[in-house]
Scaffold this motif. Sequence first.
Motif, PDB file in Angstrom:
ATOM      1  N   UNK A   1      92.163  27.967 -79.752  1.00 35.20           N
ATOM      2  CA  UNK A   1      90.984  27.639 -80.542  1.00 35.20           C
ATOM      3  C   UNK A   1      90.215  28.916 -80.887  1.00 35.20           C
ATOM      4  N   UNK A   2      89.313  28.794 -81.836  1.00 34.79           N
ATOM      5  CA  UNK A   2      88.604  29.959 -82.359  1.00 34.79           C
ATOM      6  C   UNK A   2      87.560  30.472 -81.371  1.00 34.79           C
ATOM      7  N   UNK A   3      87.211  31.778 -81.447  1.00 33.25           N
ATOM      8  CA  UNK A   3      86.092  32.293 -80.650  1.00 33.25           C
ATOM      9  C   UNK A   3      84.788  31.559 -80.945  1.00 33.25           C
ATOM     10  N   UNK A   4      84.572  31.159 -82.206  1.00 30.87           N
ATOM     11  CA  UNK A   4      83.370  30.391 -82.532  1.00 30.87           C
ATOM     12  C   UNK A   4      83.322  29.102 -81.744  1.00 30.87           C
ATOM     13  N   UNK A   5      84.449  28.405 -81.664  1.00 34.30           N
ATOM     14  CA  UNK A   5      84.498  27.169 -80.895  1.00 34.30           C
ATOM     15  C   UNK A   5      84.172  27.421 -79.423  1.00 34.30           C
ATOM     16  N   UNK A   6      84.686  28.523 -78.876  1.00 28.87           N
ATOM     17  CA  UNK A   6      84.448  28.801 -77.456  1.00 28.87           C
ATOM     18  C   UNK A   6      82.985  29.128 -77.181  1.00 28.87           C
ATOM     19  N   UNK A   7      82.263  29.603 -78.187  1.00 29.29           N
ATOM     20  CA  UNK A   7      80.849  29.920 -78.001  1.00 29.29           C
ATOM     21  C   UNK A   7      79.954  28.694 -78.052  1.00 29.29           C
ATOM     22  N   UNK A   8      80.376  27.639 -78.776  1.00 30.09           N
ATOM     23  CA  UNK A   8      79.488  26.509 -79.021  1.00 30.09           C
ATOM     24  C   UNK A   8      80.007  25.168 -78.507  1.00 30.09           C
ATOM     25  N   UNK A   9      81.256  25.071 -78.063  1.00 30.95           N
ATOM     26  CA  UNK A   9      81.839  23.752 -77.806  1.00 30.95           C
ATOM     27  C   UNK A   9      81.207  23.041 -76.616  1.00 30.95           C
ATOM     28  N   UNK A  10      81.441  21.728 -76.557  1.00 31.89           N
ATOM     29  CA  UNK A  10      80.838  20.870 -75.552  1.00 31.89           C
ATOM     30  C   UNK A  10      81.586  20.855 -74.236  1.00 31.89           C
ATOM     31  N   UNK A  11      82.892  21.123 -74.242  1.00 34.99           N
ATOM     32  CA  UNK A  11      83.749  20.996 -73.070  1.00 34.99           C
ATOM     33  C   UNK A  11      83.587  19.593 -72.466  1.00 34.99           C
ATOM     34  N   UNK A  12      83.782  19.477 -71.160  1.00 38.16           N
ATOM     35  CA  UNK A  12      83.728  18.157 -70.517  1.00 38.16           C
ATOM     36  C   UNK A  12      82.403  17.929 -69.808  1.00 38.16           C
ATOM     37  N   UNK A  13      82.035  16.662 -69.719  1.00 38.21           N
ATOM     38  CA  UNK A  13      80.827  16.253 -69.014  1.00 38.21           C
ATOM     39  C   UNK A  13      81.082  14.889 -68.394  1.00 38.21           C
ATOM     40  N   UNK A  14      80.181  14.484 -67.507  1.00 39.54           N
ATOM     41  CA  UNK A  14      80.250  13.128 -66.962  1.00 39.54           C
ATOM     42  C   UNK A  14      79.246  12.255 -67.711  1.00 39.54           C
ATOM     43  N   UNK A  15      79.688  11.047 -68.065  1.00 36.34           N
ATOM     44  CA  UNK A  15      78.779  10.183 -68.787  1.00 36.34           C
ATOM     45  C   UNK A  15      79.431   8.883 -69.204  1.00 36.34           C
TER      46      UNK A  15
END
Length: 246
Positions: free
Chosen positions: A34-48
């Motif tokens: 994935x792009x560096x931009x994605x790595x700076x802003x992405x949500x990744x995982x969470x509990x919910x």
Amino acid sequence: YEFDRGVEIRWGQFKGPFMREENTSSKVQQAADRSPMNEAFNQDRAQGVQLGYEGENFRAKVMIGDGFNTDNTAYYSPSEADWAVTGRVEVKFGEASWKTFKDFASFREGAAGGLVGSAVHWQTMGETANTTTFMGMPATEMDMLTYTVDAGYEGGGWNLYGAFVGRNTDMGGRPDFDDFGALAQGGVFVTDQAEFFGRWDAIFPDDSRAAGDDFHTLTCGGNYYFFPGSHAAKFTADVQWFLDDQ
């Protein structure tokens, strides 16, 4: 759990409904990563818990969770949000099905169509982390608003995709930050099994940040699909050129 008429509910730890690039499996990306931009802003995982609806040409998801990038964190962790809400809506057009947009490639035999999506996320933190019983570090007071819009089209042998993301961070008495990111990519099949692609992405930090310079990346490469029309086995090679200091 899937109800009737396109309604579903999901709970546990998973990627929230925010950036499309992050929610596209790493196995079916066009580039090797994935792009560096994605790595700076992405949500990744969470509990919910998440409620979703999918119709013929429209779908929407709303999640209540514990904030961006909180996978495998305890409820008293200072990185936990007090609470967070994420919502995303998508509209597709053309002959393509929803399955078409699980990747970015457009095989020659695939149906043509487009997808436009938008999402917003808000979280607040700093009140509920337990720093006495668990002797943790003091929680950071912060409100964060993040938003994105993206659009893609697959034309039966070629594809285009673009995305924009913005983020406002309020650090509770300290200066706010407004950061932005953008991406554009495209690909074309030169045979039934060989595809070339290119991508540009950029990060635009707030000017008041210590590291406030823009950061641009160019990526180009190709894929060879051993089985036409399938990601079951493929070879990917690409080159990334960072146009600015990291």
